[in-house]
Design a protein around this motif. Structure first.
Motif, PDB file in Angstrom:
ATOM      1  N   ALA A 104       1.537   7.225   2.538  1.00  0.00           N
ATOM      2  CA  ALA A 104       2.923   7.376   2.992  1.00  0.00           C
ATOM      3  C   ALA A 104       2.969   7.333   4.517  1.00  0.00           C
ATOM      4  N   ASP A 105       1.854   7.670   5.177  1.00  0.00           N
ATOM      5  CA  ASP A 105       1.805   7.660   6.643  1.00  0.00           C
ATOM      6  C   ASP A 105       1.349   6.305   7.168  1.00  0.00           C
ATOM      7  N   GLU A 106       1.907   5.932   8.312  1.00  0.00           N
ATOM      8  CA  GLU A 106       1.590   4.629   8.874  1.00  0.00           C
ATOM      9  C   GLU A 106       0.130   4.539   9.345  1.00  0.00           C
ATOM     10  N   LYS A 107      -0.392   5.620   9.910  1.00  0.00           N
ATOM     11  CA  LYS A 107      -1.733   5.566  10.511  1.00  0.00           C
ATOM     12  C   LYS A 107      -2.813   5.125   9.501  1.00  0.00           C
ATOM     13  N   ILE A 167       0.836  -1.205   0.000  1.00  0.00           N
ATOM     14  CA  ILE A 167       0.000   0.000   0.000  1.00  0.00           C
ATOM     15  C   ILE A 167       0.867   1.251   0.000  1.00  0.00           C
ATOM     16  N   GLN A 168       1.992   1.153   0.674  1.00  0.00           N
ATOM     17  CA  GLN A 168       2.886   2.316   0.765  1.00  0.00           C
ATOM     18  C   GLN A 168       3.486   2.649  -0.602  1.00  0.00           C
ATOM     19  N   ASN A 169       3.883   1.618  -1.348  1.00  0.00           N
ATOM     20  CA  ASN A 169       4.500   1.868  -2.644  1.00  0.00           C
ATOM     21  C   ASN A 169       4.526   0.587  -3.490  1.00  0.00           C
ATOM     22  N   PRO A 170       3.431   0.370  -4.254  1.00  0.00           N
ATOM     23  CA  PRO A 170       3.326  -0.871  -5.030  1.00  0.00           C
ATOM     24  C   PRO A 170       4.501  -1.081  -5.987  1.00  0.00           C
ATOM     25  N   LYS A 171       4.888  -0.005  -6.646  1.00  0.00           N
ATOM     26  CA  LYS A 171       5.946  -0.112  -7.651  1.00  0.00           C
ATOM     27  C   LYS A 171       7.250  -0.603  -7.020  1.00  0.00           C
ATOM     28  N   ALA A 172       7.547  -0.082  -5.837  1.00  0.00           N
ATOM     29  CA  ALA A 172       8.786  -0.474  -5.155  1.00  0.00           C
ATOM     30  C   ALA A 172       8.774  -1.961  -4.816  1.00  0.00           C
ATOM     31  N   VAL A 173       7.587  -2.493  -4.441  1.00  0.00           N
ATOM     32  CA  VAL A 173       7.510  -3.927  -4.094  1.00  0.00           C
ATOM     33  C   VAL A 173       7.725  -4.766  -5.356  1.00  0.00           C
ATOM     34  N   ILE A 174       7.122  -4.330  -6.478  1.00  0.00           N
ATOM     35  CA  ILE A 174       7.315  -5.043  -7.744  1.00  0.00           C
ATOM     36  C   ILE A 174       8.797  -5.013  -8.121  1.00  0.00           C
TER      37      ILE A 174
END
Ligand code: HEC
Length: 123
Positions: free
Chosen positions: A102-105, A70-77
């Motif tokens: 970008a925020d944890e909450k 959720i934070q950054n799909p592209k980075a996980v791919i």
């Protein structure tokens, strides 16, 4: 001595009640976040929209994975994650990075909401 024990038990009971209340609050806020940022591409059933239906998603991935995604799909791919690559190959579009996540909450709230949605599966 006994008095101290009672005090500790009371504190523990109050703390656990507070955390239950917090989790429920997270669910409601997560629901609102879902409507605003995710519902355009994800249904709450198992039906595919632009992206996969959310039903069962907390069983398909660990919470840590969902949070990273959720934070950054592209980075996980791009990290070579096999689950992410499989998803990317299956769907025409790639999920965008959503700024507020970008925020944890808000990420935690969305995950609480997804877990709540998956409770429907257990019934
Ligand atoms: C513009 C469309 C779009 C939006 C908006 C979007 N997603 Fe996605 N999502 C996708 C697509 C497409 C995939 C499949 C993987 C890929 O190709 O990127 C996906 C995959 C996922 C997955 C993995 C699902 C599975 O079954 O394995 C999760 C979890 C997820 N998204 C969460 C979210 C959350 C939470 C939001 C809102 C904060 C959101 N998405 C918003 C398009 C979107």
């Amino acid at each position: 001595m006994r008095c101290q024990k009672m005090f500790a038990l009371t504190v523990m009971a109050v703390m656990s009640m507070a955390s239950i209340a917090n989790a429920e609050e997270g669910v409601e806020e997560g629901h609102q976040l879902y409507v605003k940022y995710c519902s355009g591409c994800h249904k709450l059933t198992d039906q595919t929209s632009k992206g996969p239906g959310f039903l069962g998603v907390t069983g398909r991935h660990s919470e840590a994975w969902i949070e990273k995604w959720i934070q950054n799909p592209k980075a996980v791919i791009e990290s070579g994650d096999p689950d992410a690559i499989k998803l990317k190959e299956k769907y025409k579009i790639t999920m965008p990075t959503i700024k507020v996540m970008a925020d944890e909450k808000p990420r935690r709230e969305i995950i609480e909401f997804l877990k709540e949605n998956d409770k429907n599966l257990a019934q």
